[in-house]
Design a protein around this motif. Structure first.
Motif, short mmCIF file in Angstrom:
data_model
loop_
_atom_site.label_atom_id
_atom_site.label_comp_id
_atom_site.label_asym_id
_atom_site.label_seq_id
_atom_site.Cartn_x
_atom_site.Cartn_y
_atom_site.Cartn_z
N ARG A 11 -42.57 37.37 3.40
CA ARG A 11 -41.57 36.24 3.66
C ARG A 11 -40.81 36.03 2.46
NH1 ARG A 11 -45.99 34.58 6.31
NH2 ARG A 11 -46.91 33.55 4.50
N ASP A 12 -41.34 36.14 1.00
CA ASP A 12 -40.75 35.87 -0.13
C ASP A 12 -39.50 36.86 -0.27
OD1 ASP A 12 -42.38 33.92 -0.93
OD2 ASP A 12 -43.47 35.09 -2.43
N LEU A 14 -37.86 38.47 2.25
CA LEU A 14 -36.76 37.94 3.28
C LEU A 14 -36.16 36.71 2.96
CD1 LEU A 14 -38.74 38.77 6.44
CD2 LEU A 14 -36.77 40.22 5.45
N GLN A 15 -36.83 35.62 2.12
CA GLN A 15 -36.19 34.26 1.91
C GLN A 15 -35.62 34.33 0.59
OE1 GLN A 15 -39.51 31.74 2.34
NE2 GLN A 15 -39.37 31.90 5.01
N ARG A 17 -36.93 34.76 -2.30
CA ARG A 17 -37.85 34.06 -3.41
C ARG A 17 -38.53 35.08 -4.31
NH1 ARG A 17 -40.50 30.10 0.63
NH2 ARG A 17 -42.01 31.80 0.72
#
Length: 160
Positions: A11-12, A14-15, A17
């Motif tokens: 998720r990090d 893909l976002q 971050r």
């Protein structure tokens, strides 16, 4: 830094971050874990064996930290990509010099001490120390070159 939750790590990514600082931490931990088996598997029979392990471990952490800072630190770009690819090319380029350094150390040891064994000695320890200094010095130099907007001997163009 995630140790188990790979979905959160993805998720990090893909976002957007996942930072250069996080990449640095993952690399240092991975390199330390790759270095630790040397102390466990090696016979560590001499003080030079033990000293070389600690020197190698220190160079992995400190040399990687210097390379990270040379790349611009947390404001740097593409740290992992640069570190891994530059390290590979640098190793290939410097390998003949490293072999020569160790050969000279063994020749000095043979000439001055006599019987050469397969154990690490002060001569080969010194050679290993020199190899580490040269490698991380050059790696940091090349990382610094890349962190600058323009640098000598390499032309950056939009066509490439």
């Amino acid at each position: 830094m995630y140790f188990w939750d790979i979905d959160a790590l993805k998720r990090d990514f893909l976002q957007g971050r996942f930072s250069q600082t996080q990449a640095f931490y993952y690399l240092v931990v991975m390199l330390v874990l790759f270095t630790l088996p040397i102390a466990i598997v090696g016979d560590n029979t001499t003080v030079w064996d033990k000293a070389m392990f600690w020197v190698d471990l220190a160079f992995v952490v400190l040399g990687t930290t210097v390379a990270y800072k040379s790349n611009g630190g947390r404001d740097g770009r593409e740290f992992l990509e640069r570190y891994v690819s530059l390290s590979w090319v640098l190793f290939v380029r410097l390998f003949p010099l490293f072999v020569l350094i160790f050969l000279v150390a063994v020749i000095f040891e043979t000439a001055l001490v006599g019987d050469v064994s397969y154990e690490l000695t002060g001569y080969t320890f010194s050679a290993g120390l020199l190899v580490n200094v040269i490698f991380y010095w050059r790696l940091s130099h090349h990382m610094s070159d890349l962190s600058q907007s323009s640098f000598s001997r390499v032309q950056v163009s939009a066509e490439n």
